[in-house]
Design an enzyme around this catalytic site. Structure first.
Site, PDB file in Angstrom:
ATOM      1  N   SER A 117       3.386  -2.225  10.457  1.00  0.00           N
ATOM      2  CA  SER A 117       4.833  -2.232  10.708  1.00  0.00           C
ATOM      3  C   SER A 117       5.497  -3.560  10.362  1.00  0.00           C
ATOM      4  O   SER A 117       6.424  -3.988  11.060  1.00  0.00           O
ATOM      5  CB  SER A 117       5.121  -1.815  12.157  1.00  0.00           C
ATOM      6  OG  SER A 117       4.707  -0.476  12.372  1.00  0.00           O
ATOM      7  N   HIS A 175      -9.613   1.054   5.017  1.00  0.00           N
ATOM      8  CA  HIS A 175      -8.319   1.258   5.693  1.00  0.00           C
ATOM      9  C   HIS A 175      -8.529   2.221   6.866  1.00  0.00           C
ATOM     10  O   HIS A 175      -9.295   3.181   6.762  1.00  0.00           O
ATOM     11  CB  HIS A 175      -7.302   1.827   4.703  1.00  0.00           C
ATOM     12  CG  HIS A 175      -5.906   1.806   5.244  1.00  0.00           C
ATOM     13  ND1 HIS A 175      -5.460   2.705   6.172  1.00  0.00           N
ATOM     14  CD2 HIS A 175      -4.875   0.954   5.017  1.00  0.00           C
ATOM     15  CE1 HIS A 175      -4.203   2.424   6.479  1.00  0.00           C
ATOM     16  NE2 HIS A 175      -3.832   1.369   5.799  1.00  0.00           N
ATOM     17  N   LYS A 210       0.110   4.252  -0.334  1.00  0.00           N
ATOM     18  CA  LYS A 210      -0.561   5.425   0.255  1.00  0.00           C
ATOM     19  C   LYS A 210      -0.378   6.663  -0.640  1.00  0.00           C
ATOM     20  O   LYS A 210      -0.338   6.531  -1.857  1.00  0.00           O
ATOM     21  CB  LYS A 210      -0.059   5.666   1.674  1.00  0.00           C
ATOM     22  CG  LYS A 210      -0.089   4.394   2.527  1.00  0.00           C
ATOM     23  CD  LYS A 210       0.052   4.681   3.986  1.00  0.00           C
ATOM     24  CE  LYS A 210       0.206   3.376   4.757  1.00  0.00           C
ATOM     25  NZ  LYS A 210       0.071   3.517   6.178  1.00  0.00           N
ATOM     26  N   GLY A 243       2.310   2.181  10.803  1.00  0.00           N
ATOM     27  CA  GLY A 243       3.258   3.285  10.648  1.00  0.00           C
ATOM     28  C   GLY A 243       3.958   3.678  11.929  1.00  0.00           C
ATOM     29  O   GLY A 243       4.590   4.741  11.990  1.00  0.00           O
ATOM     30  N   GLU A 299      -5.410  -5.114  10.739  1.00  0.00           N
ATOM     31  CA  GLU A 299      -4.420  -4.058  10.870  1.00  0.00           C
ATOM     32  C   GLU A 299      -4.686  -3.270  12.149  1.00  0.00           C
ATOM     33  O   GLU A 299      -5.457  -2.293  12.127  1.00  0.00           O
ATOM     34  CB  GLU A 299      -4.514  -3.103   9.682  1.00  0.00           C
ATOM     35  CG  GLU A 299      -4.214  -3.732   8.348  1.00  0.00           C
ATOM     36  CD  GLU A 299      -3.656  -2.699   7.382  1.00  0.00           C
ATOM     37  OE1 GLU A 299      -2.514  -2.854   6.963  1.00  0.00           O
ATOM     38  OE2 GLU A 299      -4.349  -1.714   7.089  1.00  0.00           O
ATOM     39  N   ASN A 334       0.868  -1.180   0.000  1.00  0.00           N
ATOM     40  CA  ASN A 334       0.000   0.000   0.000  1.00  0.00           C
ATOM     41  C   ASN A 334       0.906   1.232   0.000  1.00  0.00           C
ATOM     42  O   ASN A 334       1.497   1.562   1.018  1.00  0.00           O
ATOM     43  CB  ASN A 334      -0.884  -0.027   1.263  1.00  0.00           C
ATOM     44  CG  ASN A 334      -1.702   1.243   1.431  1.00  0.00           C
ATOM     45  OD1 ASN A 334      -1.817   2.036   0.500  1.00  0.00           O
ATOM     46  ND2 ASN A 334      -2.257   1.442   2.618  1.00  0.00           N
ATOM     47  N   GLU A 383      -6.840   4.557   8.020  1.00  0.00           N
ATOM     48  CA  GLU A 383      -6.565   5.975   7.764  1.00  0.00           C
ATOM     49  C   GLU A 383      -7.787   6.651   7.146  1.00  0.00           C
ATOM     50  O   GLU A 383      -8.069   7.821   7.413  1.00  0.00           O
ATOM     51  CB  GLU A 383      -5.326   6.112   6.869  1.00  0.00           C
ATOM     52  CG  GLU A 383      -4.053   5.808   7.651  1.00  0.00           C
ATOM     53  CD  GLU A 383      -2.851   5.416   6.812  1.00  0.00           C
ATOM     54  OE1 GLU A 383      -2.910   5.515   5.571  1.00  0.00           O
ATOM     55  OE2 GLU A 383      -1.847   4.996   7.419  1.00  0.00           O
TER      56      GLU A 383
HETATM   57  C1  PEP Z   1      -0.889   0.085   6.104  1.00  0.00           C
HETATM   58  O1  PEP Z   1      -1.022   1.279   5.976  1.00  0.00           O
HETATM   59  O2  PEP Z   1      -1.726  -0.689   5.612  1.00  0.00           O
HETATM   60  C2  PEP Z   1       0.260  -0.392   6.861  1.00  0.00           C
HETATM   61  C3  PEP Z   1       0.242  -1.627   7.278  1.00  0.00           C
HETATM   62  O3  PEP Z   1       1.264   0.500   7.090  1.00  0.00           O
HETATM   63  P1  PEP Z   1       2.701   0.201   7.734  1.00  0.00           P
HETATM   64  O4  PEP Z   1       3.226  -1.088   7.113  1.00  0.00           O
HETATM   65  O5  PEP Z   1       3.545   1.379   7.371  1.00  0.00           O
HETATM   66  O6  PEP Z   1       2.514   0.049   9.189  1.00  0.00           O
END
Ligand code: PEP
Length: 261
Positions: free
Chosen positions: A213, A95, A11, A173, A167, A9, A97
């Site tokens: 992460s 997601h 983003k 992040g 998630e 992803n 976010e």
């Molecule tokens: C994501 O945004 O789906 C995600 C898992 O981000 P990150 O790997 O940066 O934690």
């Protein structure tokens, strides 16, 4: 048998030129990869360029969201048929976010899941609790509510076409991933719920990804868990070498240990 799936992803990162370069490096790094499915989700502006670089090969193309209507007066939105036209096979839905920044509700997310399926693509339904919800012991309640609402009104065959992504919001992040044990506990719970809302067979076939992460040095332990079928990768998917290394961990752990599980 569930083949591991690793999705990047990107983003809101990357010009068209940067996205082309990243997609080329990922494609070249994964030329001979087997036993794992891979997709990348660039920003909308780079979808056409990345599609061209991937050339309809084994790496799938995905979008980061979409509107639930096929067309209409929704300024700034992108409709599912537009994504199909660009060659998208996956769409991230719900997601965290977007839930947080855009206020996306479970109902809207459910409409998007229906729309993505109706246009022949695979929704990647994202679920996860905030740090506060975990501290308050609400993790199971939260993900259960999100899952039930997200797949509401789907028949079992449609549920079978979805991918789930657990998630935890506190892990996205932050550099703090869920431990394999923490993630496996929720994945097992989600699989049990899929069994309830669809069937035991479908629950065994649906892929549940972990996101939050994931890096090349923690991917192996996470993907080795029986109920973790790969990852949704944010930050680490922006560096081709890192993403390729994560995908290779998925290939190494994705099939054999999960056979018949
Ligand atoms: C994501 O945004 O789906 C995600 C898992 O981000 P990150 O790997 O940066 O934690």
């Amino acid at each position: 048998m569930r083949t591991a799936l690793v999705i990047g992803n990107w983003k809101m990162n990357g010009t068209i030129a940067e996205s082309r370069a990243l997609a080329s490096a990922v494609r070249d790094g994964l030329k001979r990869i087997r036993d794992v499915h891979v997709a990348v989700c660039p920003p909308f502006t780079a979808l056409a360029a990345v599609a061209e670089v991937l050339g309809g090969g084994t790496i799938g193309l995905g979008a980061q969201t979409c509107h639930h209507e096929p067309s209409g007066p929704h300024t700034g939105e992108i409709a599912p048929p537009m994504l199909v036209e660009l060659g998208c096979r996956f769409v991230l839905v719900g997601h965290s976010e977007r839930r947080k920044e855009m206020g996306e509700t479970d109902e809207q997310i459910n409409s998007k899941v229906h729309a993505v399926l109706a246009h022949g693509m695979t929704p990647v339904l994202c679920l996860g609790e905030t740090g506060e919800e975990r501290r308050q012991g609400l993790t199971f309640t939260t993900v259960e509510g999100q899952l039930r609402a997200g797949v509401a009104g789907l028949n079992p065959d449609d549920i079978a076409r979805c991918v789930l992504a657990y998630e935890p919001v506190w892990a996205i992040g932050t550099g703090v991933n869920a431990t394999p044990g923490q993630a496996a506990e929720i994945h097992g719970y989600l699989r049990g719920l899929v069994s309830e809302v669809a069937s035991k067979e479908i629950a065994q076939a649906v892929r549940i990804l972990y996101g939050g992460s994931v890096k090349s040095d923690n991917a192996e332990a996470l993907f080795a868990e029986a109920d973790i079928d790969g990852g949704l990768i944010g930050g680490a998917s922006l560096k081709a070498t890192e993403f390729v290394a994560i995908v290779k961990k998925g290939a190494a752990t994705g099939v054999a240990p999960k056979g018949g599980s």
